[in-house]
Design a protein around this motif. Structure first.
Motif: not given
Length: 192
Positions: A106-117
């Motif tokens: 996930y990009l960004g800070e936990a827990p609100g990141g953006t899921r990647t592939n």
């Protein structure tokens, strides 16, 4: 392949199964036994984002392999690895030898990141699988400090959807074929 990789002869590929990663690589690493060929490098994963593994880990196609220390902190420079689930790894004789944990980047800070592939499979030994007691005794005799190698994991990282099937081509669904054929309608003559 990157700087830390062994150049295999033409026609040879590094395509290990889950069982092979655990039995032939991770168990030997944990027991302080040599791996032949010694192709998987040690890497501290968590300072690196997955796209930075090129040249640092063993690469085969779109997959990267490396040993790392097991750690609960899976934060990188730009994101974090989120665990998605565990499954056991069995030998062909149905003996459980390890566990495979799947993680998503996930990009960004936990827990609100953006899921990647980006996907990582982190393989660890099952309890009692490693022969650490004999290896730690032999390492003491040789004057090496006692190191708990049961904390090692072997990782496979890849970008999902990036030629996952290794068939060098994309398979079209029936709907894709219908929509692509609609582009050819202007070439079809219709009766007046």
């Amino acid at each position: 392949m990157g700087d830390n990789n062994v150049n295999l002869p033409p026609g040879f590929r590094f395509y290990p199964t889950d069982e092979e990663l655990v039995v032939h690589f991770l168990q030997r690493k944990a027991a302080l036994l040599p791996c032949h060929p010694d192709v998987i490098p040690d890497l501290e994963l968590y300072p690196y984002d997955p796209w930075e593994l090129e040249g640092k880990a063993l690469s085969e196609g779109n997959k990267w392999y490396f040993f790392s220390r097991k750690t609960p902190d899976r934060i990188t420079g730009n994101g974090y690895w989120k665990p998605m689930g565990d499954e056991p790894v069995f030998t062909s004789s149905s003996k459980r030898v390890g566990m495979k944990q799947s993680l998503v980047y996930y990009l960004g800070e936990a827990p609100g990141g953006t899921r990647t592939n980006w996907i990582m499979h982190e393989y660890r030994l099952s309890n009692g699988t490693n022969s650490g007691s004999s290896s730690s005794r032999s390492s003491k005799r040789k004057g090496y400090p006692k190191i708990d190698y049961s904390k090692w994991v072997v990782c496979r990282v890849y970008e999902h959807g990036d030629d996952d099937n290794d068939d060098n081509g994309a398979e079209l669904s029936c709907l894709d074929e219908v929509f692509l054929s609609l582009d050819d309608l202007d070439e079809i003559s219709t009766p007046n």
